[in-house]
Design an enzyme around this catalytic site. Sequence first.
Site, mmCIF file in Angstrom:
data_model
loop_
_atom_site.group_PDB
_atom_site.id
_atom_site.type_symbol
_atom_site.label_atom_id
_atom_site.label_comp_id
_atom_site.label_asym_id
_atom_site.label_seq_id
_atom_site.Cartn_x
_atom_site.Cartn_y
_atom_site.Cartn_z
ATOM 1 N N ASP A 113 13.311 3.321 3.277
ATOM 2 C CA ASP A 113 14.580 3.307 3.727
ATOM 3 C C ASP A 113 15.098 1.827 3.932
ATOM 4 O O ASP A 113 14.250 0.928 4.253
ATOM 5 C CB ASP A 113 14.739 3.885 5.296
ATOM 6 C CG ASP A 113 16.028 3.890 5.874
ATOM 7 O OD1 ASP A 113 17.018 4.635 5.286
ATOM 8 O OD2 ASP A 113 16.280 3.259 6.919
ATOM 9 N N GLU A 125 -5.029 2.040 -4.540
ATOM 10 C CA GLU A 125 -6.646 2.244 -3.870
ATOM 11 C C GLU A 125 -6.755 3.507 -3.672
ATOM 12 O O GLU A 125 -8.031 4.398 -3.824
ATOM 13 C CB GLU A 125 -6.749 1.773 -2.477
ATOM 14 C CG GLU A 125 -6.685 0.207 -2.284
ATOM 15 C CD GLU A 125 -6.852 -0.168 -0.982
ATOM 16 O OE1 GLU A 125 -7.156 0.643 -0.157
ATOM 17 O OE2 GLU A 125 -6.363 -1.368 -0.512
#
Length: 565
Positions: free
Chosen positions: A213, A274
């Site tokens: 956002d 990751e």
Amino acid sequence: MSLQAAPAPGKQATTWWEDAVIYQIYPRSFADGNGDGMGDLHGIKSKLPYLQNLGVNAVWLSPFYVSPQADAGYDVADYRDVDPRFGTLQDFDAMLAEAHERGLKVIVDLVPNHTSDEHEWFQAALRSPKGSRERDRYMFRDGRGENGELPPNNWESIFGGKAWTRVDDGQWYLHLFDTKQPDLNWENPEVREEMISVLRFWLDRGVDGFRIDVAHGLVKAEGLPDWAGRESMVGDVKNPDALEEAASTEPTPPYFDQPGVHAIYREWNKVLAEYPGDRMLVAEAWVEPAERLFHYVRQDEMQQAFNFDFLRAGWDAERLSASITESLVQAGKVGAPSTWVLSNHDTVRHTTRFGLQDPTQLPKGVGARDEQPDEALGLSRGRAAILTMLALPGSAYLYQGDELGLPEHTLLDDAVRQDPAFFRTQGVERGRDGCRVPIPWKSDAPGFGFSTNDDGASPWLPQPDSFARYAADTQVGKPGSVYELVRAALRERAARHLGSGTIEWAPAHNPSGGVVSFVNGSVQLIANMGGSPIELPDGVVLVASAAEAVEDGLLQPNNAVWIEA
């Protein structure tokens, strides 16, 4: 000239998000599973078969976190828990697991620009003195004037009124949105560490990505200088355009699109890398020109950025063609997909906008005192626009109800409105409630079946009687319905790998004459945005926007087709 979104022509997408069609769920308005009149996670879980049948690849959930709901959940009080209105963390886990079982990825909203004023950090800041660690997490400043009685600068809230509120000890805090949404200080390492921790919390639970956002708003210009850029009168105050970034010929506001935001997203990119499964970030960034927007999706930053220029082009062949060309050119430069969108929870629904006298308008809500759209015309154009969007390479987003052709509730009584923009602008902006009305599932049920309980409470926002003819039960499995049109287009799009394709403008392409036409692999899209029928080239019609789209070999105005190229 060939125009493409990543990946290269003829090459299937190697990551799911490159060509995904993603369905936005506004949780409070999608489906009510416990009968309290507000949508929830149980409701979402119950409708996953409907979305699987439609053929989308993923869902994006607007905020469901603990929140006082001053801005419908975009004021987050706890980033690591589910608001009881929507369920529990266990409900979220169950919904996520079922979505994955059905082959649907799940993206959640992240609101990093600001928190709720009820967040524990902000409450601690209010209890702490000037210059404290707690205050430094937010944008607290001394005021101007002899006694600090004036705001630190002249910035205006996106929702109208001043962007600063004074606290008891005389300091002011910044809130680019509502007073109850204080901006975080992204120069503070503790803020950066905390938001990475939030990312990991949801990644560990298995989410596939995040919609960010106000992605262009986190970093503010050094010194927080006054801004004398474009403003618009709202009542007796001034405020910047609530949705649009300043035009490319005007200065960038000192609170938007600052260079420092990119270091944040490069750091987040490493975090997501990751985790297995090609996790992704999509930017809500109202940035112009397109070249600057695509900075957000360079190889080491986010994976997608909403193409709001395409949304703003409206029903206009020249504007739409220019947007498509520029978007794909800039996407190609950074090796990213373009990400197309026609409607969302912040804009008037495209079927309504396209029914206005000027179908390129982007009004800030439509109320009973405003021009009322031609509903049938807007629906016809809306069907054609979705067909156009889904023929383009890259990723595409559908807002809940798009697959039903749902219009805006344009006659919503002011007494039931809840959008803070309506109140902060004294009603000058009608606000976003009209596009957030709960969607209809059953044409003859109370609340149009929004509650899965027959005796459920009335929906949190009232629905217009006209929603009966758009209800899902009148469309699913019904030839000629908008739902079945979208389903057919998604099936062809997937089978023909249009999302990873390349487009070339076809001989029929004539923007000045109201015709948009391009070839993507084995499909030619022709959209008639003009006022007269046009002759179709030879070829089998694969999908038509309406049963009456083609008559005697002529494509009728306000319609579109896919033809076997």
